[in-house]
Design a protein around this motif. Structure first.
Motif, short mmCIF file in Angstrom:
data_model
loop_
_atom_site.label_atom_id
_atom_site.label_comp_id
_atom_site.label_asym_id
_atom_site.label_seq_id
_atom_site.Cartn_x
_atom_site.Cartn_y
_atom_site.Cartn_z
N PRO A 30 0.84 -1.21 0.00
CA PRO A 30 0.00 0.00 0.00
C PRO A 30 0.87 1.26 0.00
CG PRO A 30 -0.76 -1.59 1.64
CD PRO A 30 0.57 -2.09 1.14
N PRO A 31 0.46 2.32 -0.73
CA PRO A 31 -0.83 2.49 -1.39
C PRO A 31 -0.88 1.94 -2.82
CG PRO A 31 0.41 4.51 -1.60
CD PRO A 31 1.26 3.58 -0.77
N PHE A 32 0.20 1.29 -3.27
CA PHE A 32 0.21 0.79 -4.65
C PHE A 32 -0.57 -0.51 -4.79
CE2 PHE A 32 3.88 3.48 -4.12
CZ PHE A 32 3.86 4.25 -5.26
N PHE A 33 -0.35 -1.43 -3.86
CA PHE A 33 -0.97 -2.74 -3.97
C PHE A 33 -1.28 -3.26 -2.58
CE2 PHE A 33 -0.33 -7.45 -4.19
CZ PHE A 33 -1.49 -7.73 -4.89
N ASP A 34 -2.56 -3.55 -2.35
CA ASP A 34 -3.00 -4.06 -1.05
C ASP A 34 -4.01 -5.17 -1.31
OD1 ASP A 34 -4.03 -4.59 1.43
OD2 ASP A 34 -4.54 -2.52 1.92
N PRO A 35 -3.64 -6.44 -1.03
CA PRO A 35 -4.55 -7.55 -1.31
C PRO A 35 -5.91 -7.42 -0.65
CG PRO A 35 -2.35 -8.36 -0.79
CD PRO A 35 -2.35 -6.88 -0.48
N SER A 36 -5.97 -6.67 0.47
CA SER A 36 -7.24 -6.52 1.18
C SER A 36 -8.02 -5.28 0.76
CB SER A 36 -6.99 -6.48 2.69
OG SER A 36 -6.23 -5.34 3.05
N ALA A 37 -7.47 -4.50 -0.18
CA ALA A 37 -8.14 -3.27 -0.60
C ALA A 37 -9.23 -3.56 -1.62
CB ALA A 37 -7.12 -2.30 -1.19
N ASP A 38 -10.11 -2.59 -1.81
CA ASP A 38 -11.12 -2.67 -2.86
C ASP A 38 -10.43 -2.80 -4.21
OD1 ASP A 38 -13.74 -2.12 -4.21
OD2 ASP A 38 -12.61 -0.34 -4.83
N PRO A 39 -10.91 -3.68 -5.10
CA PRO A 39 -10.25 -3.86 -6.40
C PRO A 39 -10.11 -2.57 -7.20
CG PRO A 39 -11.80 -5.64 -6.00
CD PRO A 39 -12.01 -4.64 -4.89
N ALA A 40 -11.10 -1.69 -7.12
CA ALA A 40 -11.02 -0.45 -7.90
C ALA A 40 -9.81 0.38 -7.48
CB ALA A 40 -12.30 0.36 -7.74
N VAL A 41 -9.53 0.42 -6.19
CA VAL A 41 -8.37 1.18 -5.71
C VAL A 41 -7.09 0.53 -6.20
CG1 VAL A 41 -7.12 1.99 -3.68
CG2 VAL A 41 -9.63 2.04 -3.71
N ASN A 42 -7.01 -0.79 -6.13
CA ASN A 42 -5.82 -1.48 -6.63
C ASN A 42 -5.64 -1.25 -8.12
OD1 ASN A 42 -4.54 -2.61 -4.40
ND2 ASN A 42 -5.82 -4.45 -4.43
N VAL A 60 -3.64 5.37 -16.63
CA VAL A 60 -4.96 5.55 -16.01
C VAL A 60 -6.06 4.98 -16.91
CG1 VAL A 60 -6.60 7.20 -15.05
CG2 VAL A 60 -4.16 7.61 -14.80
N LEU A 61 -5.96 5.23 -18.20
CA LEU A 61 -6.97 4.70 -19.13
C LEU A 61 -7.01 3.17 -19.10
CD1 LEU A 61 -6.41 7.08 -22.16
CD2 LEU A 61 -8.55 6.83 -20.89
N LEU A 62 -5.84 2.54 -19.08
CA LEU A 62 -5.79 1.09 -19.04
C LEU A 62 -6.32 0.55 -17.71
CD1 LEU A 62 -2.35 0.32 -20.74
CD2 LEU A 62 -4.63 0.09 -21.72
N ALA A 63 -5.97 1.23 -16.62
CA ALA A 63 -6.46 0.80 -15.31
C ALA A 63 -7.98 0.85 -15.26
CB ALA A 63 -5.85 1.68 -14.22
N LEU A 64 -8.54 1.92 -15.79
CA LEU A 64 -9.99 2.09 -15.77
C LEU A 64 -10.66 1.02 -16.62
CD1 LEU A 64 -12.29 3.97 -14.77
CD2 LEU A 64 -12.04 5.22 -16.93
N GLU A 65 -10.12 0.78 -17.81
CA GLU A 65 -10.73 -0.22 -18.69
C GLU A 65 -10.61 -1.62 -18.08
OE1 GLU A 65 -10.74 -1.72 -23.32
OE2 GLU A 65 -10.37 0.36 -22.76
N ALA A 66 -9.43 -1.93 -17.50
CA ALA A 66 -9.24 -3.25 -16.91
C ALA A 66 -10.18 -3.45 -15.73
CB ALA A 66 -7.79 -3.42 -16.48
N TYR A 67 -10.39 -2.41 -14.94
CA TYR A 67 -11.33 -2.54 -13.81
C TYR A 67 -12.74 -2.82 -14.31
CZ TYR A 67 -14.48 -1.32 -10.04
OH TYR A 67 -15.50 -1.35 -9.12
N ASN A 68 -13.17 -2.09 -15.31
CA ASN A 68 -14.53 -2.30 -15.83
C ASN A 68 -14.67 -3.69 -16.44
OD1 ASN A 68 -15.69 0.19 -15.09
ND2 ASN A 68 -14.79 1.22 -16.87
N LEU A 69 -13.62 -4.18 -17.08
CA LEU A 69 -13.66 -5.55 -17.61
C LEU A 69 -13.77 -6.57 -16.48
CD1 LEU A 69 -10.90 -5.38 -20.40
CD2 LEU A 69 -13.37 -5.68 -20.75
N SER A 70 -13.12 -6.27 -15.35
CA SER A 70 -13.13 -7.22 -14.23
C SER A 70 -14.51 -7.36 -13.60
CB SER A 70 -12.14 -6.76 -13.15
OG SER A 70 -12.64 -5.66 -12.40
N LEU A 71 -15.39 -6.43 -13.86
CA LEU A 71 -16.74 -6.48 -13.28
C LEU A 71 -17.63 -7.48 -14.02
CD1 LEU A 71 -17.33 -2.64 -12.75
CD2 LEU A 71 -16.76 -4.34 -11.00
N ASN A 72 -17.18 -7.92 -15.20
CA ASN A 72 -17.94 -8.91 -15.97
C ASN A 72 -19.40 -8.50 -16.19
OD1 ASN A 72 -15.78 -10.84 -16.26
ND2 ASN A 72 -16.07 -11.32 -14.09
#
Length: 714
Positions: free
Chosen positions: A529-541, A620-632
């Motif tokens: 953290p704050p870069f990577f936290d296994p217990s954090a909300d996926p969107a933040v990661n 940021v664009l890739l992070a946003l797109e990857a998060y939205n893809l992860s929501l299935n």
């Protein structure tokens, strides 16, 4: 590069694009944020910072935590609307309370984790030093003896300038231009300087072999701007005084007059140097020549003698970076009186050696290099610098101990999945680009498919068995370490390229993309953290480490990274129309950054920070797109009134919490390829449509951009 750490081997040219920005402004001193830019007791990371800043549950060697789901809601300043200043909106309360510790030039998220690494290394060093039965020839024994040599202040005070005397005698004996050129070659591995920098790295046109690169060199100030622009006139004057002081301390004749002559000489050198923007251009900085061709094109300097003394006699091919500067630098060398060149070399030798000598040398060096140039009020304690010194010499030996104790295997597995998701997002974005032709898309997708990924730590560790370390010889240890590193480079010339090597140690809080190897690399220490936290909300990661991953992926397609193909070969694989479309958009982005001024009168250089700005936007664009893809296809949960997409943007903003002292900021503007923290948040987000939608940013807001003015590259 982002807080800069000691690299395992010298990397020349645009071989590595790092996530962060340099943490130290002094190439000669031990950088503030590694040992490159702390003793045995575990201490609170925030002992010199307002207590309110301490993340919940943070202890000296325990990673920090942020909020209940990975973001510090209390650190926001909700009185600032997102469109007025998103950096302040997301981090304002935190920034208001932030105090830069007196022994640092900057502080924030990266420095918090760097100090966490330092605390852990200090605890490890305490155990190493306590083990008096350790074999002195082992890595553990050598690390302990490096530290002991640094901590033996009584011996250093007794020796004072004595360790320098043999080197100064060599300089006095070099009474011709030819002899001085040979001396510069011999000093390639140690203390001193040259008008030309030689280094060995992967060949950008043939990544299966190594090449010897030749770059402009010879300056004692951060870059040419410090000599040639009025806004750094005070630093130039302070430098002249420092040169005179150092020459006087080593007993050099006419120190004040020689200080003026050295400044005049380096001003001429600065005039011959390419600008930092020119030196970024990979099309211009790959100029192969034979040594004979270099000698013919740049008379005035004995390159043959230099190369012979440096151990490069058998080399028959060089890659010249700033080709048009070489004849000018050689001519300046040939026209400069021998006694001035001798004084110049004597000063640079003493300047390089100062951190490893007595207190008067250490203090003089710190007062100029860190206090004057970077605004750092206090020197770090000696024990902390001792750990940093040992780490700087044997970084991977410390890294192996670090990984054994502090890097959980599950973090590597989680990162591998995140990287895979971000690559899918990048492939989707490439396929959907409206401005790129199908022919270029095929090449871009092929490059993406070949991306290598390294996470945590190297598969093989550096072998330090040939390095001699003595517990009572700090100066000698540093000199032998330099010779060891240079010999390591020379040994590479006769062998295959090492595809397993790392350019950062596991304890480095950073990440990078290697252009020639076409790989992205994430050391263990950034996967917290704050870069990577296994217990954090996926969107933040996704916003944090996902943004970092996307940043490094995008480096493969930034204004310079795009010039290499999937095999790392520097070649043009773009159609002319696609290249023109890319360059037009990149120029628009650069113009935006030209308008940002972190200090009055110190505007950013959009062309200098171009690669990092493109990578931030893409990240940021890739992070946003990857998060939205992860929501299935499922809706994102709302946490404490914060939507999923808002949490992605907050995750990115939290990563860049941090402040620099004014002098460090001035240096950053002049020399750094990265934008300052606030503009790594504001700059990319105002170009992203989803940010406007997520936070309801409307026309009239300070950082509102009409849709037609937003830049879209990747």
């Amino acid at each position: 590069m982002i807080e800069s750490q000691p690299m395992k081997r010298l990397l020349v040219g645009a071989a590595v694009a790092a996530m962060m920005y340099a943490g130290s402004t002094n190439a000669h001193d031990e950088p503030e944020d590694v040992c490159l830019d702390e003793a045995c007791e575990q201490i609170s990371l925030f002992r010199q910072v307002t207590p309110a800043l301490a993340p919940s549950g943070f202890v000296g060697t325990v990673a920090p935590r942020y909020g209940t789901w990975g973001f510090d809601l209390e650190g926001r300043d909700l009185s600032v609307a997102p469109g007025e200043d998103f950096f302040r909106h997301a981090n304002g309360a935190y920034m208001d309370a932030l105090v830069i510790p007196a022994d640092r030039t900057r502080f924030g998220s990266f420095e918090i984790l760097r100090q966490l690494s330092d605390n852990r290394l200090e605890a490890m060093m305490a155990r190493l030093v306590a083990d008096t039965a350790a074999d002195p020839a082992s890595d553990a024994g050598k690390l302990a003896n490096l530290y002991r040599s640094f901590m033996d202040e009584a011996r250093l005070e007794a020796l004072d300038a004595q360790p320098l005397q043999p080197m100064l005698a060599e300089i006095r004996a070099a009474d011709s231009h030819a002899a001085l050129a040979r001396l510069m070659g011999a000093r390639q591995s140690g203390f001193g300087s040259s008008f030309f920098g030689f280094g060995i790295a992967d060949d950008a046109r043939n990544p299966d072999r190594y090449a010897v690169y030749v770059s402009q060199a010879g300056l004692g100030l951060p870059n040419r701007d410090y000599y040639l622009t009025e806004r750094y006139a005070d630093k130039k004057a302070a430098y002249q005084a420092y040169v005179g002081t150092m020459l006087g301390m080593i007993g050099w004749d006419q120190p004040e007059a020689m200080a003026q002559a050295i400044l005049d000489l380096e001003t001429r050198i600065a005039e011959a140097h390419w600008t930092p923007v020119e030196s970024r251009n990979r099309d211009r900085t790959y100029n192969p020549l034979t040594p004979a061709q270099l000698i013919e094109s740049a008379p005035g300097f004995d390159f043959a003698g230099f190369m012979d003394a440096a151990g490069l006699t058998a080399v028959n091919r060089l890659v010249i970076r700033q080709d048009s500067a070489m004849p000018r630098l050689a001519a300046i060398f040939g026209e400069t009186p021998v006694e001035v060149l001798q004084a110049w070399q004597a000063f640079h030798t003493a300047d390089d050696a100062a951190p490893y000598l007595s207190k008067r040398f250490v203090d003089a060096n710190f007062n100029f290099r860190s206090r004057e140039l970077a605004g750092q009020p206090e020197q770090r304690s000696r024990d902390k610098r001792g750990v940093s010194f040992a780490e700087g010499v044997m970084g991977e030996a410390m890294g192996r101990l670090y990984v054994e104790e502090y890097f959980p295997p599950e973090s590597k597995a989680r990162m591998e999945q995140l990287v895979a998701n971000l690559k899918v997002a990048m492939a989707n974005r490439i396929r959907g680009l409206q401005w790129m032709s199908e022919a270029t898309k095929v090449e871009a997708l092929a490059k993406l498919e070949k991306f290598g990924v390294k996470i945590g730590y190297p598969s093989t560790w550096e072998d330090y068995s040939a390095l001699e370390v003595r517990p009572d010889d700090l100066f000698g240890n540093q000199a032998r370490a330099g010779a060891f590193r240079w010999q390591d480079q020379l040994d590479r010339l006769n062998g295959p390229v090492d595809d397993e090597e790392w350019s950062m140690t596991p304890q480095t809080v950073n990440a990078y993309y290697n252009l020639v190897k076409n790989e992205i690399v994430f050391p263990a220490a950034i996967l917290q953290p704050p870069f990577f936290d296994p217990s954090a909300d996926p969107a933040v990661n996704y916003g944090a480490i996902g943004g970092v991953i996307g940043h490094e992926i995008t480096h493969g397609f930034d204004d310079q990274g795009r010039k290499s193909d999937g095999d790392g070969v520097l070649r043009d694989w773009w159609t002319p129309a696609d290249a023109a479309a890319f360059e037009a958009q990149a120029a628009r982005l650069g113009a935006q950054y030209d308008q940002y001024a972190p200090l009055p009168g110190f505007n950013l250089q959009g062309a200098l920070t171009m690669g990092e700005n493109i990578a931030d936007l893409g990240g940021v664009l890739l992070a946003l797109e990857a998060y939205n893809l992860s929501l299935n296809g499922q809706p994102a949960p709302v946490l404490d009134g914060v939507t999923g997409e808002q949490r992605v943007f907050y995750g990115w903003a939290q990563v860049w919490r941090g402040a620099l002292r004014d002098e460090a900021m001035k240096n950053q503007v002049a020399t750094g390829p990265h934008s300052p923290p606030q503009f790594r948040v504001i700059g990319p987000l105002r170009n992203i449509d989803a940010w406007y939608e997520a936070f309801g940013v409307r026309p009239g807001a300070a950082y509102y951009l009409p849709p037609e003015e937003r830049v879209s590259l990747w």
